[in-house]
Design a protein around this motif. Sequence first.
Motif, mmCIF file in Angstrom:
data_model
loop_
_atom_site.group_PDB
_atom_site.id
_atom_site.type_symbol
_atom_site.label_atom_id
_atom_site.label_comp_id
_atom_site.label_asym_id
_atom_site.label_seq_id
_atom_site.Cartn_x
_atom_site.Cartn_y
_atom_site.Cartn_z
ATOM 1 N N TYR A 59 0.825 -1.204 0.000
ATOM 2 C CA TYR A 59 0.000 0.000 0.000
ATOM 3 C C TYR A 59 0.858 1.252 0.000
ATOM 4 N N THR A 60 0.293 2.334 -0.518
ATOM 5 C CA THR A 60 0.930 3.640 -0.365
ATOM 6 C C THR A 60 0.770 4.072 1.087
ATOM 7 N N ILE A 61 1.519 5.076 1.483
ATOM 8 C CA ILE A 61 1.410 5.624 2.841
ATOM 9 C C ILE A 61 -0.001 6.165 3.063
ATOM 10 N N GLU A 62 -0.532 6.918 2.095
ATOM 11 C CA GLU A 62 -1.875 7.489 2.254
ATOM 12 C C GLU A 62 -2.951 6.419 2.346
ATOM 13 N N ALA A 63 -2.836 5.355 1.540
ATOM 14 C CA ALA A 63 -3.831 4.273 1.592
ATOM 15 C C ALA A 63 -3.790 3.588 2.958
ATOM 16 N N MET A 64 -2.591 3.383 3.506
ATOM 17 C CA MET A 64 -2.492 2.749 4.821
ATOM 18 C C MET A 64 -3.040 3.670 5.899
ATOM 19 N N GLU A 65 -2.852 4.974 5.747
ATOM 20 C CA GLU A 65 -3.417 5.916 6.718
ATOM 21 C C GLU A 65 -4.947 5.833 6.719
ATOM 22 N N GLU A 66 -5.556 5.650 5.541
ATOM 23 C CA GLU A 66 -7.015 5.491 5.458
ATOM 24 C C GLU A 66 -7.456 4.224 6.188
ATOM 25 N N ILE A 67 -6.703 3.153 6.007
ATOM 26 C CA ILE A 67 -7.015 1.892 6.677
ATOM 27 C C ILE A 67 -6.905 2.072 8.199
ATOM 28 N N GLU A 68 -5.851 2.755 8.642
ATOM 29 C CA GLU A 68 -5.670 2.998 10.074
ATOM 30 C C GLU A 68 -6.817 3.835 10.636
ATOM 31 N N GLU A 69 -7.288 4.813 9.875
ATOM 32 C CA GLU A 69 -8.425 5.626 10.318
ATOM 33 C C GLU A 69 -9.669 4.744 10.496
ATOM 34 N N GLY A 70 -9.850 3.770 9.582
ATOM 35 C CA GLY A 70 -10.968 2.836 9.709
ATOM 36 C C GLY A 70 -10.880 2.019 10.980
ATOM 37 N N ILE A 71 -9.679 1.618 11.340
ATOM 38 C CA ILE A 71 -9.481 0.862 12.579
ATOM 39 C C ILE A 71 -9.800 1.748 13.778
ATOM 40 N N LYS A 72 -9.357 3.005 13.729
ATOM 41 C CA LYS A 72 -9.603 3.926 14.841
ATOM 42 C C LYS A 72 -11.085 4.219 15.039
ATOM 43 N N ARG A 73 -11.885 4.079 13.985
ATOM 44 C CA ARG A 73 -13.326 4.316 14.110
ATOM 45 C C ARG A 73 -14.057 3.159 14.791
ATOM 46 N N LEU A 74 -13.409 2.004 14.886
ATOM 47 C CA LEU A 74 -14.014 0.878 15.593
ATOM 48 C C LEU A 74 -14.004 1.189 17.092
ATOM 49 N N PRO A 75 -14.977 0.658 17.838
ATOM 50 C CA PRO A 75 -15.022 0.948 19.275
ATOM 51 C C PRO A 75 -13.744 0.502 19.993
ATOM 52 N N ARG A 76 -13.176 1.424 20.756
ATOM 53 C CA ARG A 76 -11.960 1.122 21.522
ATOM 54 C C ARG A 76 -12.229 -0.059 22.450
ATOM 55 N N GLY A 77 -11.317 -1.025 22.448
ATOM 56 C CA GLY A 77 -11.463 -2.188 23.308
ATOM 57 C C GLY A 77 -12.317 -3.301 22.713
ATOM 58 N N SER A 78 -12.942 -3.044 21.561
ATOM 59 C CA SER A 78 -13.806 -4.070 20.956
ATOM 60 C C SER A 78 -12.961 -5.188 20.345
ATOM 61 N N ALA A 79 -13.556 -6.366 20.254
ATOM 62 C CA ALA A 79 -12.871 -7.508 19.646
ATOM 63 C C ALA A 79 -12.532 -7.204 18.186
ATOM 64 N N GLU A 80 -13.427 -6.496 17.488
ATOM 65 C CA GLU A 80 -13.191 -6.172 16.076
ATOM 66 C C GLU A 80 -11.963 -5.274 15.923
ATOM 67 N N ARG A 81 -11.878 -4.256 16.797
ATOM 68 C CA ARG A 81 -10.739 -3.336 16.709
ATOM 69 C C ARG A 81 -9.438 -4.064 17.017
ATOM 70 N N LYS A 82 -9.460 -4.901 18.043
ATOM 71 C CA LYS A 82 -8.256 -5.654 18.397
ATOM 72 C C LYS A 82 -7.830 -6.575 17.255
ATOM 73 N N ARG A 83 -8.805 -7.276 16.669
ATOM 74 C CA ARG A 83 -8.507 -8.196 15.569
ATOM 75 C C ARG A 83 -7.969 -7.430 14.358
ATOM 76 N N ALA A 84 -8.623 -6.326 13.998
ATOM 77 C CA ALA A 84 -8.183 -5.530 12.854
ATOM 78 C C ALA A 84 -6.777 -4.989 13.092
ATOM 79 N N ALA A 85 -6.526 -4.475 14.293
ATOM 80 C CA ALA A 85 -5.202 -3.935 14.607
ATOM 81 C C ALA A 85 -4.139 -5.024 14.550
ATOM 82 N N ARG A 86 -4.464 -6.174 15.102
ATOM 83 C CA ARG A 86 -3.489 -7.271 15.133
ATOM 84 C C ARG A 86 -3.152 -7.759 13.719
ATOM 85 N N PHE A 87 -4.194 -7.946 12.870
ATOM 86 C CA PHE A 87 -3.971 -8.497 11.530
ATOM 87 C C PHE A 87 -3.520 -7.460 10.515
#
Length: 166
Positions: A59-87
């Motif tokens: 990915y480009t830097i900007e594309a990865m930043e968009e993906i990271e923003e999507g992860i940050k929009r998931l509820p903090r502490g949620s299983a989905e956010r943890k899984r997305a961050a880990r993978f």
Amino acid sequence: MGLSFRGEFDQKVDGKGRMSIPSDFRAVLADGDPRCPENPNPRLVVLHGPHLKDCLHVYTIEAMEEIEEGIKRLPRGSAERKRAARFILGKSWETEVDKDGRIVLPQRLRQQIGLDGLATMAAMGDYFEVWNETTYKEVEAAEAAEMDEFDGDFDPLSLIDPPGGA
């Protein structure tokens, strides 16, 4: 929206993991790196891990930043956010294209996809895939066999909505 990755390229990978990035792909990487053109060596992010099976995603830097923003929009502490961050975040590696247009893929990433000798880089629009050339040909042959079921009457454009919506 910036430039898109397009095309398919085969590149040699030497014993140290050095691999040239095609100039068409370098242009997209530079377009997607806010440091460019001041810094002429564009950065990229390689996503790896068991969920990708036989290839790496780049990915480009900007594309990865968009993906990271999507992860940050998931509820903090949620299983989905943890899984997305880990993978995604945990299985990503940032590097820079050198002055000769190459990157050095670490051995662990080359081993994950059995990369030895020749890599195929396949454009996917907002990212590109890096495959072992033989594995890519096998996957491509399997997809071609699926298309044969349509008696040569398959139009890949039928997989997407027509321009302007239906």
